[in-house]
Design a protein around this motif. Structure first.
Motif, PDB file in Angstrom:
ATOM      1  N   VAL A 364     -15.989   9.506 -46.964  1.00 50.31           N
ATOM      2  CA  VAL A 364     -16.337  10.932 -47.064  1.00 50.31           C
ATOM      3  C   VAL A 364     -15.697  11.759 -45.949  1.00 50.31           C
ATOM      4  N   SER A 365     -14.890  11.104 -45.099  1.00 57.08           N
ATOM      5  CA  SER A 365     -14.210  11.879 -44.037  1.00 57.08           C
ATOM      6  C   SER A 365     -13.031  12.662 -44.620  1.00 57.08           C
ATOM      7  N   ASN A 366     -12.535  12.219 -45.796  1.00 64.30           N
ATOM      8  CA  ASN A 366     -11.443  12.928 -46.464  1.00 64.30           C
ATOM      9  C   ASN A 366     -12.028  14.139 -47.195  1.00 64.30           C
ATOM     10  N   LYS A 367     -11.679  15.360 -46.736  1.00 67.34           N
ATOM     11  CA  LYS A 367     -12.324  16.580 -47.269  1.00 67.34           C
ATOM     12  C   LYS A 367     -11.987  16.841 -48.733  1.00 67.34           C
ATOM     13  N   ASP A 368     -10.869  16.248 -49.232  1.00 70.25           N
ATOM     14  CA  ASP A 368     -10.476  16.488 -50.628  1.00 70.25           C
ATOM     15  C   ASP A 368     -11.329  15.693 -51.610  1.00 70.25           C
ATOM     16  N   ASP A 374     -15.070  17.707 -56.725  1.00 76.18           N
ATOM     17  CA  ASP A 374     -15.070  17.179 -58.089  1.00 76.18           C
ATOM     18  C   ASP A 374     -14.250  15.907 -58.165  1.00 76.18           C
ATOM     19  N   LEU A 375     -13.585  15.569 -57.069  1.00 78.73           N
ATOM     20  CA  LEU A 375     -12.727  14.370 -57.033  1.00 78.73           C
ATOM     21  C   LEU A 375     -13.365  13.292 -56.169  1.00 78.73           C
ATOM     22  N   ASN A 376     -12.917  12.095 -56.388  1.00 79.60           N
ATOM     23  CA  ASN A 376     -13.356  10.999 -55.525  1.00 79.60           C
ATOM     24  C   ASN A 376     -12.307   9.895 -55.592  1.00 79.60           C
ATOM     25  N   ALA A 377     -12.377   8.965 -54.682  1.00 81.46           N
ATOM     26  CA  ALA A 377     -11.537   7.761 -54.713  1.00 81.46           C
ATOM     27  C   ALA A 377     -12.413   6.673 -54.124  1.00 81.46           C
TER      28      ALA A 377
END
Ligand SMILES: Cc1cc2nc3c(=O)[nH]c(=O)nc-3n(C[C@H](O)[C@H](O)[C@H](O)COP(=O)(O)O)c2cc1C
Length: 409
Positions: A364-368, A374-377
């Motif tokens: 969750v440190s990646n702001k995108d 609406d995105l996740n990885a």
């Protein structure tokens, strides 16, 4: 028949002697778990009363196209959108002719024109009518148009003739309809999902919470439902609409969430038909607050002049996922690890420490990606392996997770 569970069926009844069999058909469809809404032609109402079909289906029966009240509520377009399938049983020769030629002169034909879901017809008529070249041409055209034909059967007819034209038996129609729906990978399972943040009260107007939007949990609820599961979504305070055909329970604090989860799993475990191994799946996506104020003030805490510090004493909240993983029988338990560093290492530690069957690790440190996005990885980790799903919409990520869960059951 499990494939009919949760399915929405529109049953069209037309004017023929076999209309009495539609009462039995409704019973079969409802027993198999479907929701049924009935549409009757005027002629059908001469053979069986709407009241009977309303009582059996548990829903008002739709009778007229030009009905202002119905149009304000469940109009023909809305009804066409509502159905997962449209079944006309019995289908009269006249209705078949109207359907072939695209008529829209009553509610049922208009519905068929508007429907984008599969249409099935179960013809019922005298053997001479069935065999007539006009009717045979119509049937051929309908099949070319993608309409699915169920029956008719052969045998004694109400008029005394023997031959082809009897409506198929309700049991057979229900089975053919069930077979027409693809089996989802989670058909027959119960999925319980927690989603969103929790709020831990400091006083009546303030609380401790976090940035979880609940979007991942809601996307998983939709994906599990589409895979054929019956889904309960236990949601913290989020601003999201409840997905169709998902049972939602709203909670506020971590303690509320634990109570709702325990009650829900107790209820499912008591139901013998779903207690077999792998039939209950728990997915903990909620960002449950680890700590809460040890007391919540009953009145708003006032600012004290000359006192720059306010100390809150926090105590540990219950660990919902660990509590679920200790249950016997244990649901297939899936946790989430939202971390800001060493994501894989923490996730692997959590899977072992909490006795989980699977964990979904996201950074969750990646702001995108992650919270509110609406995105996740994610990386899906289970005891024997792992799989990385690259950045994508939460709906796509949810489908990958559900697919992986179904492979591990
Ligand atoms: C007693 C009786 C029984 C009938 N049975 C049938 C039947 O089994 N199949 C059929 O196609 N038409 C049958 N009909 C004719 C239909 O009711 C008629 O064509 C009607 O217009 C069909 O309307 P609908 O398709 O809008 O329901 C029957 C008529 C009567 C009077």
């Amino acid at each position: 028949m499990q494939r009919l569970a949760n399915k929405r069926l529109v049953l069209g009844v037309t004017g023929g002697i076999a209309a009495y069999k539609s009462a039995e058909l409704i019973r079969r469809l409802i027993d198999a778990g479907a929701e049924v809404r009935v549409v009757m032609t005027s002629a059908a109402q001469e053979f069986i009363t709407p009241l009977t079909l309303q009582a059996l289906s548990g829903n008002p029966v739709h009778l007229a196209l030009l009905d202002t009240e119905a149009e304000a509520g469940m109009g023909h377009i809305e009804l066409a959108r509502w159905g997962d399938a449209l079944l006309i049983a019995p289908a009269s020769a006249d209705f078949i002719a109207r359907l072939t030629h695209g008529h829209g002169n009553d509610l049922l034909t208009t519905l068929c024109l508007a429907a984008r879901c599969p249409i099935h017809i179960a013809p019922a008529m005298n053997q001479g009518m069935w065999a007539s070249s006009a009717n045979q041409n119509n049937i051929q055209q309908l099949e070319t148009n993608g309409i699915h034909l169920i029956g008719p059967g052969s045998g004694y007819q109400a008029c005394g003739d023997i031959g082809l034209g009897r409506m198929s038996e309700p049991d057979d129609i229900a089975q053919i309809l069930a077979d027409s729906f693809q089996t989802g990978s989670l058909t027959g399972t119960q999925v319980v999902i927690t989603a969103g943040p929790t709020r831990e009260a400091i006083d009546p107007v303030r609380y401790i919470s976090n940035h979880s939007s609940g979007k991942m949990g809601f996307a998983l609820a939709e994906a599990a439902r589409d895979a054929g599961a019956t889904v309960t979504l236990i949601a913290g305070p989020v601003n999201l609409a409840t997905p169709d055909r998902v049972n939602r329970i709203n909670v506020v604090s971590a303690e509320d969430m634990l109570v709702a989860t325990t009650e829900c799993l107790d209820h499912l475990s008591l139901n013998s038909s779903v207690s077999s191994e792998g039939s209950i799946i728990f997915i903990g996506t909620a960002a449950v607050a680890d700590y809460r104020p040890d007391t919540s003030a009953t009145q708003k805490i006032k600012k004290t002049q000359g006192n720059p510090n306010l100390t809150l004493q926090l105590i540990e909240n219950p660990d919902i996922i660990a509590t679920v993983a200790k249950r016997s029988p244990k649901p297939f338990t899936v946790g989430f690890a939202a971390e800001t560093q060493n994501v894989l290492a923490y996730a692997n530690d959590k899977i072992a420490r909490k006795n989980l069957d699977m964990i979904i690790a996201n950074d969750v440190s990646n702001k995108d990606i992650g919270f509110n996005s609406d995105l996740n990885a994610v990386t899906i980790i289970w005891p024997e392996g792992n799989k990385t799903v690259d950045i994508a919409s939460k709906a796509i990520i949810a489908n990958s997770i559900i697919q992986q869960i179904s492979l591990q059951l």
